[in-house]
Design an enzyme around this catalytic site. Structure first.
Site, mmCIF file in Angstrom:
data_model
loop_
_atom_site.group_PDB
_atom_site.id
_atom_site.type_symbol
_atom_site.label_atom_id
_atom_site.label_comp_id
_atom_site.label_asym_id
_atom_site.label_seq_id
_atom_site.Cartn_x
_atom_site.Cartn_y
_atom_site.Cartn_z
ATOM 1 N N GLY A 122 0.823 -1.225 0.000
ATOM 2 C CA GLY A 122 0.000 0.000 0.000
ATOM 3 C C GLY A 122 0.845 1.258 0.000
ATOM 4 O O GLY A 122 2.076 1.222 -0.167
ATOM 5 N N SER A 134 -6.400 -6.243 -1.079
ATOM 6 C CA SER A 134 -7.838 -5.888 -1.014
ATOM 7 C C SER A 134 -8.037 -4.386 -1.229
ATOM 8 O O SER A 134 -9.118 -3.939 -1.586
ATOM 9 C CB SER A 134 -8.399 -6.275 0.366
ATOM 10 O OG SER A 134 -7.759 -5.490 1.373
ATOM 11 N N SER A 143 -2.293 5.880 14.700
ATOM 12 C CA SER A 143 -2.759 7.113 14.068
ATOM 13 C C SER A 143 -3.082 8.166 15.123
ATOM 14 O O SER A 143 -3.493 7.842 16.236
ATOM 15 C CB SER A 143 -4.023 6.796 13.246
ATOM 16 O OG SER A 143 -4.700 7.996 12.911
ATOM 17 N N TYR A 150 -13.124 2.961 12.898
ATOM 18 C CA TYR A 150 -11.735 2.903 12.401
ATOM 19 C C TYR A 150 -10.789 3.387 13.501
ATOM 20 O O TYR A 150 -9.843 2.690 13.867
ATOM 21 C CB TYR A 150 -11.579 3.769 11.145
ATOM 22 C CG TYR A 150 -10.152 4.200 10.892
ATOM 23 C CD1 TYR A 150 -9.726 5.482 11.253
ATOM 24 C CD2 TYR A 150 -9.233 3.331 10.338
ATOM 25 C CE1 TYR A 150 -8.411 5.879 11.052
ATOM 26 C CE2 TYR A 150 -7.923 3.727 10.121
ATOM 27 C CZ TYR A 150 -7.506 5.003 10.483
ATOM 28 O OH TYR A 150 -6.213 5.398 10.291
ATOM 29 N N LYS A 197 -7.792 1.403 16.002
ATOM 30 C CA LYS A 197 -6.401 1.836 16.255
ATOM 31 C C LYS A 197 -6.126 1.839 17.762
ATOM 32 O O LYS A 197 -5.095 1.363 18.224
ATOM 33 C CB LYS A 197 -6.158 3.230 15.673
ATOM 34 C CG LYS A 197 -6.111 3.289 14.150
ATOM 35 C CD LYS A 197 -4.979 2.454 13.582
ATOM 36 C CE LYS A 197 -4.872 2.588 12.072
ATOM 37 N NZ LYS A 197 -3.856 1.669 11.500
ATOM 38 N N TYR A 222 0.761 8.159 13.375
ATOM 39 C CA TYR A 222 0.952 9.040 12.223
ATOM 40 C C TYR A 222 -0.028 10.202 12.330
ATOM 41 O O TYR A 222 -1.213 9.977 12.628
ATOM 42 C CB TYR A 222 0.623 8.340 10.913
ATOM 43 C CG TYR A 222 1.217 6.990 10.661
ATOM 44 C CD1 TYR A 222 0.572 6.117 9.801
ATOM 45 C CD2 TYR A 222 2.402 6.559 11.259
ATOM 46 C CE1 TYR A 222 1.093 4.851 9.532
ATOM 47 C CE2 TYR A 222 2.924 5.303 11.010
ATOM 48 C CZ TYR A 222 2.269 4.458 10.142
ATOM 49 O OH TYR A 222 2.777 3.209 9.869
ATOM 50 N N PHE A 223 0.427 11.360 11.968
ATOM 51 C CA PHE A 223 -0.531 12.455 11.820
ATOM 52 C C PHE A 223 -1.088 12.352 10.397
ATOM 53 O O PHE A 223 -1.594 11.273 10.043
ATOM 54 C CB PHE A 223 0.123 13.778 12.268
ATOM 55 C CG PHE A 223 0.090 13.834 13.789
ATOM 56 C CD1 PHE A 223 0.855 12.951 14.544
ATOM 57 C CD2 PHE A 223 -0.779 14.682 14.456
ATOM 58 C CE1 PHE A 223 0.780 12.931 15.949
ATOM 59 C CE2 PHE A 223 -0.851 14.684 15.861
ATOM 60 C CZ PHE A 223 -0.069 13.799 16.591
ATOM 61 N N ASN A 247 -9.361 11.354 1.506
ATOM 62 C CA ASN A 247 -8.395 12.290 2.091
ATOM 63 C C ASN A 247 -8.163 13.519 1.198
ATOM 64 O O ASN A 247 -8.354 13.490 -0.016
ATOM 65 C CB ASN A 247 -7.064 11.572 2.357
ATOM 66 C CG ASN A 247 -7.214 10.462 3.397
ATOM 67 O OD1 ASN A 247 -6.773 9.355 3.194
ATOM 68 N ND2 ASN A 247 -7.845 10.767 4.532
ATOM 69 N N LEU A 248 -7.701 14.571 1.848
ATOM 70 C CA LEU A 248 -7.598 15.878 1.206
ATOM 71 C C LEU A 248 -6.642 15.918 0.025
ATOM 72 O O LEU A 248 -7.024 16.323 -1.084
ATOM 73 C CB LEU A 248 -7.149 16.922 2.243
ATOM 74 C CG LEU A 248 -6.940 18.344 1.713
ATOM 75 C CD1 LEU A 248 -8.226 18.916 1.111
ATOM 76 C CD2 LEU A 248 -6.414 19.248 2.820
ATOM 77 N N ASP A 259 -15.117 15.437 11.827
ATOM 78 C CA ASP A 259 -13.815 16.118 11.718
ATOM 79 C C ASP A 259 -13.480 16.833 13.025
ATOM 80 O O ASP A 259 -14.359 17.428 13.652
ATOM 81 C CB ASP A 259 -13.841 17.159 10.594
ATOM 82 C CG ASP A 259 -13.522 16.530 9.241
ATOM 83 O OD1 ASP A 259 -12.876 15.473 9.218
ATOM 84 O OD2 ASP A 259 -13.917 17.106 8.219
HETATM 85 C C1 WQD Z 1 -7.953 16.498 6.385
HETATM 86 C C2 WQD Z 1 -8.705 17.815 6.374
HETATM 87 C C3 WQD Z 1 -11.093 17.596 6.141
HETATM 88 C C4 WQD Z 1 -11.141 16.038 2.073
HETATM 89 C C5 WQD Z 1 -7.966 10.829 8.420
HETATM 90 C C6 WQD Z 1 -7.923 9.761 9.473
HETATM 91 C C7 WQD Z 1 -6.490 9.515 9.880
HETATM 92 C C8 WQD Z 1 -5.721 9.087 8.686
HETATM 93 C C9 WQD Z 1 -5.749 10.221 7.649
HETATM 94 C C10 WQD Z 1 -5.866 7.091 7.328
HETATM 95 C C11 WQD Z 1 -10.008 17.773 7.183
HETATM 96 C C12 WQD Z 1 -10.481 18.325 4.945
HETATM 97 C C13 WQD Z 1 -10.708 16.516 3.298
HETATM 98 C C14 WQD Z 1 -11.857 16.895 1.200
HETATM 99 C C15 WQD Z 1 -11.655 18.662 2.820
HETATM 100 N N1 WQD Z 1 -6.292 7.868 8.243
HETATM 101 N N2 WQD Z 1 -10.960 17.801 3.654
HETATM 102 N N3 WQD Z 1 -12.084 18.192 1.600
HETATM 103 O O1 WQD Z 1 -9.667 13.323 8.461
HETATM 104 O O2 WQD Z 1 -7.539 14.532 9.224
HETATM 105 O O3 WQD Z 1 -7.522 12.043 8.974
HETATM 106 O O4 WQD Z 1 -7.141 10.477 7.324
HETATM 107 O O5 WQD Z 1 -4.842 7.125 6.731
HETATM 108 O O6 WQD Z 1 -6.430 8.474 10.836
HETATM 109 O O7 WQD Z 1 -8.602 10.205 10.617
HETATM 110 O O8 WQD Z 1 -7.628 13.478 6.957
HETATM 111 O O9 WQD Z 1 -7.311 14.128 4.596
HETATM 112 O O10 WQD Z 1 -9.570 13.188 5.305
HETATM 113 O O11 WQD Z 1 -8.893 15.477 6.033
HETATM 114 O O12 WQD Z 1 -11.885 19.838 3.159
HETATM 115 O O13 WQD Z 1 -12.288 16.531 0.076
HETATM 116 O O14 WQD Z 1 -9.103 18.099 5.028
HETATM 117 O O15 WQD Z 1 -12.319 18.218 6.524
HETATM 118 O O16 WQD Z 1 -10.185 19.022 7.806
HETATM 119 P P1 WQD Z 1 -8.187 13.425 8.462
HETATM 120 P P2 WQD Z 1 -8.374 14.014 5.639
#
Ligand code: WQD
Length: 335
Positions: free
Chosen positions: A6, A30, A121, A146, A150, A174-175, A196-197, A295
């Protein structure tokens, strides 16, 4: 390495091989295909990198892995990780994420024990009372199944280490991992619509997505958007090498240790978007939308313990990371 094909596993494999370690990659595919595994072989030149297609919930397959290879340390990445999906299908997450880890530990014990590095995480902190979060910041009750898996897996490792001296463990919290390898041969490959963003940003920039929705700009933060600690994937991968080295070189001071892996720098969603536009010289189509349920407003790391004990700290700038994410997306578009 379980789940090693991955996004994070492939970057860790590169760094481990380049640090001189022998790595076996095991994955049930998967949640990914072999694109990144093939990229790892190209980057490292290790054309004979062992790959075992297997599921860590399968006791016999796990037993077979430990019988086929001398395993000094196992890094456990295997697990589902979509926050939203875990809410709609919790049993899928509890059975897979907990079952695979318990099975792995049981087989490891049966083979004399080993060093276990668990992929945890920052989500275990929930909405921390304050940031930066240290390893002593209290965990809040998880905001999703989820996140709960963890927390529970951390406790499984903690309790196993206490009961079985043949097991040693480190949990890396991890952050927000982002970016891609500088070669642009491996990176994040989310299936379907990215949760994810950063992958949503790069897919919007390349035209795969129409428009990025920024979930909420009415948070109590400087620009109204959420604050996170975005950690470069290569920096994150190097932290795993430091943790494995600590375990194998007998440097651990406790049989179970926890480390935050982050930059210590909070960055808002809007800051990340504007940095992405600037560093890649493009205009991103985005709009402000409603907050996303679950969030947290703000969380970032205090990485001092990892710096002191793992001799690790994040080195890549967010600009370099965002440039690498874009280079990877463009590489995918050329395939
Ligand atoms: C980051 C920020 C969203 C998408 C999660 C899990 C963590 C880890 C990483 C797996 C937030 C904003 C996001 C979008 C947006 N898990 N956003 N528009 O939620 O901090 O962490 O993913 O690897 O354990 O909790 O990450 O990237 O989803 O969001 O505005 O289309 O970006 O609201 O503020 P998150 P994220």
């Amino acid at each position: 390495m379980s789940g090693g094909a991955g996004y994070i596993g492939s970057h860790v494999t590169v760094e481990l091989i380049q640090a001189g370690y022998d790595v076996v990659v095991a994955d049930n595919l998967s949640n990914c295909d072999l694109t990144c595994f093939e990229g790892v072989k190209k980057i490292t030149g290790k054309s004979d990198l062992p790959f075992v297609k297997m599921d860590f919930c399968d006791h016999a397959a796990t037993e077979g892995l430990f019988s086929s290879f001398k395993i000094d340390a196992v890094i456990h990445f295997a697990g589902f990780k979509a926050v939203g999906e875990s809410v709609s299908d919790p049993l899928k997450y509890y059975s897979n994420n907990l079952g695979s880890f318990v099975n792995l530990l049981q087989v490891a014990r049966a083979h004399g024990g080993c060093n276990v590095l668990f992929s945890s995480s920052a989500t275990v902190y929930g909405e921390p009372e304050k940031s930066p979060a240290t390893e002593s910041t209290p965990r809040q009750s998880a905001t999703s199944p989820y996140g709960n898996t963890k927390q529970i897996c951390e406790d499984i490792l903690r309790d196993s280490v206490k009961a079985y001296p043949e097991i040693k463990g480190i949990a890396l919290r991890y952050f927000n991992p982002i970016g891609a390898h500088p070669s642009a041969l491996i990176g994040e490959l989310p299936r379907g619509v990215p949760n994810n963003l950063v992958p949503f940003i790069t897919q919007t920039a390349v035209g795969k997505r129409e428009c990025l929705s920024i979930f909420g700009n009415d948070y109590p933060t400087p620009d109204g958007t959420c604050l996170r600690d975005y950690i470069d994937i290569v920096d994150l991968a190097k932290a795993h090498v430091c943790a494995v080295r600590r375990m194998l070189d007998g440097q651990m001071e406790q049989p179970y240790e926890i480390y935050n892996i982050g930059t210590g720098r909070p960055v808002s969603v809007l800051e990340l978007v504007t940095s992405f536009e600037k560093v890649n010289n493009l205009k991103l189509n985005y709009k402000f939308a409603a907050r996303r349920p679950g969030d947290v407003t703000a969380i970032w790391a205090d990485p001092a313990l990892a710096c002191e004990k793992l001799h690790w700290k994040a080195e890549r700038s967010v600009e370099e990371t965002l440039a690498s994410a874009w280079a990877w997306e463009k590489h995918l578009a050329e395939q």
